[in-house]
Design a protein around this motif. Structure first.
Motif, PDB file in Angstrom:
ATOM      1  N   THR A 364      57.047   0.830 -36.060  1.00  0.00           N
ATOM      2  CA  THR A 364      55.974  -0.049 -36.502  1.00  0.00           C
ATOM      3  C   THR A 364      56.417  -1.511 -36.425  1.00  0.00           C
ATOM      4  O   THR A 364      57.601  -1.817 -36.386  1.00  0.00           O
ATOM      5  CB  THR A 364      55.547   0.281 -37.940  1.00  0.00           C
ATOM      6  OG1 THR A 364      56.701   0.214 -38.798  1.00  0.00           O
ATOM      7  CG2 THR A 364      54.946   1.674 -38.029  1.00  0.00           C
ATOM      8  N   GLY A 365      55.409  -2.417 -36.428  1.00  0.00           N
ATOM      9  CA  GLY A 365      55.710  -3.835 -36.330  1.00  0.00           C
ATOM     10  C   GLY A 365      56.132  -4.210 -34.926  1.00  0.00           C
ATOM     11  O   GLY A 365      55.681  -3.612 -33.941  1.00  0.00           O
ATOM     12  N   TYR A 366      57.009  -5.190 -34.811  1.00  0.00           N
ATOM     13  CA  TYR A 366      57.472  -5.652 -33.501  1.00  0.00           C
ATOM     14  C   TYR A 366      58.625  -4.763 -33.074  1.00  0.00           C
ATOM     15  O   TYR A 366      59.792  -5.028 -33.372  1.00  0.00           O
ATOM     16  CB  TYR A 366      57.900  -7.117 -33.577  1.00  0.00           C
ATOM     17  CG  TYR A 366      58.193  -7.731 -32.237  1.00  0.00           C
ATOM     18  CD1 TYR A 366      57.152  -8.065 -31.370  1.00  0.00           C
ATOM     19  CD2 TYR A 366      59.494  -7.984 -31.834  1.00  0.00           C
ATOM     20  CE1 TYR A 366      57.415  -8.622 -30.130  1.00  0.00           C
ATOM     21  CE2 TYR A 366      59.764  -8.539 -30.603  1.00  0.00           C
ATOM     22  CZ  TYR A 366      58.727  -8.857 -29.757  1.00  0.00           C
ATOM     23  OH  TYR A 366      58.997  -9.402 -28.529  1.00  0.00           O
ATOM     24  N   SER A 367      58.287  -3.679 -32.353  1.00  0.00           N
ATOM     25  CA  SER A 367      59.289  -2.683 -31.986  1.00  0.00           C
ATOM     26  C   SER A 367      58.917  -2.058 -30.652  1.00  0.00           C
ATOM     27  O   SER A 367      57.739  -1.874 -30.346  1.00  0.00           O
ATOM     28  CB  SER A 367      59.368  -1.601 -33.071  1.00  0.00           C
ATOM     29  OG  SER A 367      60.158  -0.510 -32.657  1.00  0.00           O
ATOM     30  N   SER A 368      59.935  -1.709 -29.860  1.00  0.00           N
ATOM     31  CA  SER A 368      59.697  -1.128 -28.544  1.00  0.00           C
ATOM     32  C   SER A 368      59.992   0.360 -28.494  1.00  0.00           C
ATOM     33  O   SER A 368      59.903   0.973 -27.436  1.00  0.00           O
ATOM     34  CB  SER A 368      60.547  -1.850 -27.493  1.00  0.00           C
ATOM     35  OG  SER A 368      61.923  -1.775 -27.831  1.00  0.00           O
ATOM     36  N   GLY A 369      60.344   0.964 -29.619  1.00  0.00           N
ATOM     37  CA  GLY A 369      60.646   2.391 -29.658  1.00  0.00           C
ATOM     38  C   GLY A 369      61.175   2.783 -31.023  1.00  0.00           C
ATOM     39  O   GLY A 369      61.550   1.923 -31.833  1.00  0.00           O
TER      40      GLY A 369
END
Length: 389
Positions: A364-369
């Motif tokens: 969740t949030g600013y995440s790529s995985g």
């Protein structure tokens, strides 16, 4: 002779009539060709005008999306700073609160008899008066500490209100960007166009448009995650309230859920995600030209995360950049942050023990995985977590 003359005249008349017909046919064909040419020119001009109008419309929308994205980016930076300021204010509040609790416990254990003994052991009137002043100073000290705590508490509440107001502004900016995304996608659908078809028409703006649409989709995803987090928190609060009510009805005390403690390693802190593997370390990163303030531990979605040490949960909720996050104050200047959870297992104000579960790995949030971003701060500044594991 007359017959021959008539034949010649008839031939001339027939020839003249034939030549006239040929001239009319040629004239008609030229007029039609000219009309077709004029029509093609009109269609070409209309197509060119439509192309130019579409180009102008797309460039205008791109400009508006770019402005909306810049405002959104600036607001997100302001919110990250506001979140950091709130954490520090909560640390100050918790430090003051813990100090007051120790003082109250001491006062309770020792009792007022100590002050009476101080007065009775006075050797003379002067000593007695000095001891009275000592006792008065102690009382004044306690009153001052209480006033300090109330001031800090008010500051924390003010910061929390301001942060919520900032989130309303952020939501409006997100909505504006998402609305522009919908507008441009509808425009392309009406024209039966794909973004790839636009490169020859709007040049480099085609790539910019694609990136702006991607960013708008990212903001939409975070909005959906935030709504899901709020719903989950409300459900958890309702379940906890129901369990507490049931416990009280049965003569029990406040409901406290049972937890399993998982401690690994010999460091000051336990590994907050034992099933994870390091995917990004603390420090400067070349691939995105940024400084990484924590340790990323990649793990499967739903894997448990644990408190690195015992402490007080300052924050357990939503952050635009950190997603579902937990912040724990361990005292002595140490604070740990746990980011990007799919769901949380603790609430703000709760005391946790070392190795107690705080959440579940997510993206969740600013995440790529799926991963846990684990951050350690000492005196308000990020430090390398691996030193303490």
């Amino acid at each position: 002779m007359k017959k021959c003359k008539r034949s010649i005249i008839s031939g001339v008349l027939v020839l003249a009539m034939c030549m006239g017909t040929a001239v009319n046919v040629q004239a008609t064909t030229i007029e039609e060709a000219q009309e077709i040419a004029d029509q093609l020119d009109e269609e070409k001009e209309a197509a060119e005008a439509e192309k130019n109008a579409l180009t102008d419309q797309l460039n205008q929308i791109i400009g508006e999306m770019n402005v909306a994205q810049e405002r959104l980016t600036n607001k997100q930076a302001e919110i990250r700073q506001a979140e950091d300021d709130l954490v520090q204010a909560k640390v100050d509040e918790n430090t003051q609160y813990q100090s007051m609790k120790k003082r109250i416990r001491y006062m309770y254990e020792v009792g007022n008899t100590q002050f009476i003994e101080v007065l009775l052991n006075s050797e003379n009137m002067g000593d007695f008066l000095n001891n009275v002043e000592y006792v008065n100073q102690l009382s004044e000290y306690d009153r001052d500490r209480l006033a300090d705590f109330q001031k800090i508490r008010s500051e924390v509440e003010a910061r929390e209100r301001a942060l919520q107001e900032e989130y309303v502004v952020l939501r409006n900016l997100q909505d504006a960007l998402i609305a522009k995304q919908a507008e441009v996608e509808q425009l392309l659908a009406d024209k039966n166009l794909q973004i790839a078809d636009l490169e020859g028409q709007i040049g480099e703006n085609a790539a910019l448009l694609e990136e702006l649409i991607r960013q708008a989709e990212e903001e939409k995803r975070k909005q959906e995650e935030q709504a899901a987090a709020a719903a989950a928190a409300a459900a958890a609060a309702a379940a906890a309230a129901e369990a507490e009510a049931a416990a009280r009805a049965n003569g029990g005390s406040t409901y406290i859920p049972s937890t399993d403690v998982v401690v690994s390693g010999n460091g000051q802190f336990t590994n907050p995600c034992p099933s994870g593997s390091v995917s990004s370390t603390f420090g400067y990163r070349t691939f995105d030209n940024s400084f990484h303030n924590g340790l990323d531990l990649a793990a499967s979605s739903g894997a448990p995360t644990y408190a690195a040490d015992s402490g007080t949960v300052l924050i357990a909720g939503w952050s635009d950049s950190a997603g579902n996050w937990v912040v724990v104050d361990h005292g002595n200047g140490f604070v740990t942050k746990y980011m990007h959870h799919s769901a949380l297992a603790v609430t703000a104000g709760q005391s946790v023990s070392k190795g107690q579960q705080v959440g579940y790995v997510g993206s969740t949030g600013y995440s790529s995985g799926p991963h846990l971003h684990f951050q350690v701060e000492l005196g308000g500044s990020p430090v390398n977590p691996q030193i303490y594991l």
